[in-house]
Write an enzyme that holds these catalytic residues in place. Structure first.
Site, PDB file in Angstrom:
ATOM      1  N   ILE A  13       3.164  25.259 123.555  1.00 57.97           N
ATOM      2  CA  ILE A  13       4.441  25.078 124.160  1.00 57.97           C
ATOM      3  C   ILE A  13       5.255  26.375 124.094  1.00 57.97           C
ATOM      4  O   ILE A  13       5.718  26.943 125.067  1.00 57.97           O
ATOM      5  CB  ILE A  13       5.040  23.855 123.862  1.00 57.97           C
ATOM      6  CG1 ILE A  13       4.351  22.574 123.888  1.00 57.97           C
ATOM      7  CG2 ILE A  13       6.610  23.623 124.747  1.00 57.97           C
ATOM      8  CD1 ILE A  13       4.764  21.385 123.283  1.00 57.97           C
ATOM      9  N   ALA A  78       8.370  25.734 116.012  1.00 59.33           N
ATOM     10  CA  ALA A  78       7.188  25.855 114.869  1.00 59.33           C
ATOM     11  C   ALA A  78       7.051  24.582 113.818  1.00 59.33           C
ATOM     12  O   ALA A  78       8.282  24.156 113.391  1.00 59.33           O
ATOM     13  CB  ALA A  78       7.631  27.027 114.020  1.00 59.33           C
ATOM     14  N   TYR A 145       2.541  13.439 109.595  1.00 61.25           N
ATOM     15  CA  TYR A 145       3.193  14.324 110.453  1.00 61.25           C
ATOM     16  C   TYR A 145       4.474  13.613 111.216  1.00 61.25           C
ATOM     17  O   TYR A 145       5.346  14.295 111.474  1.00 61.25           O
ATOM     18  CB  TYR A 145       2.012  14.489 111.714  1.00 61.25           C
ATOM     19  CG  TYR A 145       2.691  15.057 112.964  1.00 61.25           C
ATOM     20  CD1 TYR A 145       3.090  16.365 113.043  1.00 61.25           C
ATOM     21  CD2 TYR A 145       2.820  14.323 114.237  1.00 61.25           C
ATOM     22  CE1 TYR A 145       3.530  17.051 114.250  1.00 61.25           C
ATOM     23  CE2 TYR A 145       3.624  14.837 115.268  1.00 61.25           C
ATOM     24  CZ  TYR A 145       3.561  16.307 115.245  1.00 61.25           C
ATOM     25  OH  TYR A 145       4.321  16.810 116.557  1.00 61.25           O
ATOM     26  N   GLY A 267      -3.096   2.766 113.125  1.00 58.04           N
ATOM     27  CA  GLY A 267      -1.856   3.565 113.287  1.00 58.04           C
ATOM     28  C   GLY A 267      -1.352   4.094 114.538  1.00 58.04           C
ATOM     29  O   GLY A 267      -0.251   4.662 114.591  1.00 58.04           O
TER      30      GLY A 267
HETATM   31  P1  NAD Z   1       1.162  24.506 118.437  1.00 58.47           P
HETATM   32  O1  NAD Z   1       0.553  24.258 117.015  1.00 58.47           O
HETATM   33  O2  NAD Z   1       0.447  25.315 119.279  1.00 58.47           O
HETATM   34  O3  NAD Z   1       2.294  25.380 118.135  1.00 58.47           O
HETATM   35  C1  NAD Z   1       3.269  25.388 116.804  1.00 58.47           C
HETATM   36  C2  NAD Z   1       3.471  26.925 116.318  1.00 58.47           C
HETATM   37  O4  NAD Z   1       4.270  26.827 114.928  1.00 58.47           O
HETATM   38  C3  NAD Z   1       2.223  27.751 116.059  1.00 58.47           C
HETATM   39  O5  NAD Z   1       2.241  28.873 116.730  1.00 58.47           O
HETATM   40  C4  NAD Z   1       1.968  27.677 114.664  1.00 58.47           C
HETATM   41  O6  NAD Z   1       1.401  28.963 114.367  1.00 58.47           O
HETATM   42  C5  NAD Z   1       3.601  27.848 114.282  1.00 58.47           C
HETATM   43  N1  NAD Z   1       4.106  27.481 112.906  1.00 58.47           N
HETATM   44  C6  NAD Z   1       3.332  26.475 112.176  1.00 58.47           C
HETATM   45  N2  NAD Z   1       4.065  26.398 110.894  1.00 58.47           N
HETATM   46  C7  NAD Z   1       4.817  27.582 110.850  1.00 58.47           C
HETATM   47  C8  NAD Z   1       5.700  28.227 109.924  1.00 58.47           C
HETATM   48  N3  NAD Z   1       5.692  27.482 108.495  1.00 58.47           N
HETATM   49  N4  NAD Z   1       6.125  29.468 110.003  1.00 58.47           N
HETATM   50  C9  NAD Z   1       5.953  29.731 111.423  1.00 58.47           C
HETATM   51  N5  NAD Z   1       5.212  29.478 112.429  1.00 58.47           N
HETATM   52  C10 NAD Z   1       4.674  28.167 112.120  1.00 58.47           C
HETATM   53  O7  NAD Z   1       1.829  23.179 118.673  1.00 58.47           O
HETATM   54  P2  NAD Z   1       2.503  22.613 120.119  1.00 58.47           P
HETATM   55  O8  NAD Z   1       1.819  21.746 120.791  1.00 58.47           O
HETATM   56  O9  NAD Z   1       3.034  23.971 121.179  1.00 58.47           O
HETATM   57  O10 NAD Z   1       3.862  22.061 119.462  1.00 58.47           O
HETATM   58  C11 NAD Z   1       5.059  23.014 119.459  1.00 58.47           C
HETATM   59  C12 NAD Z   1       6.210  21.992 118.691  1.00 58.47           C
HETATM   60  O11 NAD Z   1       6.166  20.672 119.682  1.00 58.47           O
HETATM   61  C13 NAD Z   1       5.864  21.227 117.436  1.00 58.47           C
HETATM   62  O12 NAD Z   1       6.828  21.374 116.392  1.00 58.47           O
HETATM   63  C14 NAD Z   1       5.420  19.960 117.724  1.00 58.47           C
HETATM   64  O13 NAD Z   1       5.471  18.995 116.306  1.00 58.47           O
HETATM   65  C15 NAD Z   1       6.287  19.313 118.781  1.00 58.47           C
HETATM   66  N6  NAD Z   1       5.503  18.606 119.576  1.00 58.47           N
HETATM   67  C16 NAD Z   1       4.244  18.957 120.321  1.00 58.47           C
HETATM   68  C17 NAD Z   1       3.786  17.816 121.194  1.00 58.47           C
HETATM   69  C18 NAD Z   1       2.511  17.990 122.023  1.00 58.47           C
HETATM   70  O14 NAD Z   1       2.038  17.313 122.723  1.00 58.47           O
HETATM   71  N7  NAD Z   1       1.965  19.313 121.892  1.00 58.47           N
HETATM   72  C19 NAD Z   1       4.390  16.425 121.307  1.00 58.47           C
HETATM   73  C20 NAD Z   1       5.587  16.396 120.650  1.00 58.47           C
HETATM   74  C21 NAD Z   1       6.064  17.258 119.949  1.00 58.47           C
END
Ligand code: NAD
Length: 329
Positions: A13, A78, A145, A267
């Protein structure tokens, strides 16, 4: 808007949000440790001097603080976002998702950023009583999570309340689109199915496939982030979903291919379905991409999942062993 900082900007995202911010002329700083994100997701901007990409762990406050100087907006995405592995690594998830959030909040507070938008998760509702599920539904975190994302959300709202940081939390449902995660871990349904389709393997459908998800296409999500940042909302939590719900069997029908069934995970809800009237009324946002069009876009970009793991029922059984051990009681 001038300078924007996106944590997790090399992820799924986050990278779409960065595309949009750069298109809109912003200076963008991305903090990402590439734990699940990939620098290739931003490769197309490599000669763009308006983008600064920093490989860094957001939980290291003393190292990240300097990047928040003169930043107007912070989008905090992140996190370790794959659900299933969180059961095996609760401490690691806490460090990135909770410690990481406090660290980003503090850096935002001391540098007086004008807007802080948090990527929260609808997983906080667990298995809700009410569909569509409103923001007021009870919090029922079913696995690490969900717990870490919700604790972090509480910190975000607390920083708004106590320190006056202008925060908004967006509880996203199931987001899909090009570049959705390909990390080695067993995870989101699109990545699993598209890798299987590319390799002419059957889709591993969980349960009977009648379970439904509120799928929202990523460009709609990006629009919401921008509209929220441009608004004057503070200390609000919004559901961010399409306000529709689609079965996994419908997804399989659209993708086309054979099916193998794997056991339903305890769950996990049979339905996710966002009540979206709050964001519609207060922000004026609504998802516009029809599910069928979004799925077609995924198929048009299927080569992205060339290197993604191809999951078989045996590998899924192994990857979900602890999940069944702890949640199947
Ligand atoms: P993603 O894994 O593609 O993106 C997460 C990013 O965070 C990655 O680029 C990862 O390298 C980075 N990251 C993780 N830990 C880190 C750290 N300690 N320091 C620096 N960078 C770090 O996932 P996404 O689907 O793009 O999700 C983005 C956000 O949206 C997340 O917070 C996720 O919990 C939230 N989210 C996503 C969804 C979905 O459907 N994709 C739904 C609800 C919430």
């Amino acid at each position: 808007m001038g300078k924007v900082l996106v944590t997790g900007g090399a992820g799924f995202i986050g990278s779409h949000l960065v595309d949009r911010l750069l298109k809109d002329g912003c200076d963008v700083v991305v903090l990402d440790d590439f734990s699940t994100g990939r620098p290739q997701n931003l490769e197309h901007h490599k000669n763009n001097r308006k983008l600064k990409l920093v490989q860094i762990d957001i939980s290291e406050y003393s190292k990240i603080e300097k990047f928040f100087k003169n930043v107007d907006w912070v989008f905090h995405l992140a996190a370790l976002a794959d659900i299933v592995p969180s059961i095996k690594k609760p401490f690691k998830y806490h460090k990135s998702n909770v410690n990481g959030t406090i660290s980003v909040l503090e850096a935002s507070r001391v540098n007086e950023v004008k807007r802080f938008v948090y990527a929260a998760s609808s997983s906080c509702y667990g298995i809700p009583d009410q569909y569509p599920t409103p923001e007021t539904a009870e919090i029922r975190t079913e696995y690490p999570y969900a717990l870490t994302k919700n604790i972090a959300e509480q910190y975000v709202i607390h920083w708004g309340k106590i320190y006056g940081l202008p925060v908004v939390s967006l509880r996203m449902f199931n987001v899909y689109g090009p570049r959705s995660r390909t990390s080695g871990t067993y995870g989101a349904v699109f990545g699993v199915f598209l890798a299987q389709k590319l390799h002419n393997k059957p889709f591993t459908v969980v349960g009977n496939g009648n379970q439904t998800r509120d799928f929202t296409f990523v460009s709609d999500i990006v629009d919401a982030y921008i509209q929220v940042a441009e608004s004057d909302m503070c200390n609000e939590i919004f559901n961010l979903g399409s306000g529709q719900t689609y079965s996994i069997n419908r997804l399989v029908e659209l993708l086309g291919g054979d099916i193998l069934y794997v056991p339903k995970r305890p769950g996990e809800p049979d339905c996710t379905f966002a009540e979206i009237s709050k964001i519609q009324k207060m922000i004026g946002w609504k998802a516009v991409i029809p599910f069928e069009n979004g799925v077609q876009t995924m198929l048009d970009n299927i080569d992205y999942w060339q290197e993604a793991p191809v999951w078989t029922p045996e590998k899924i059984k192994e990857a979900t062993r602890e999940w069944f051990q702890y949640l199947g009681k």
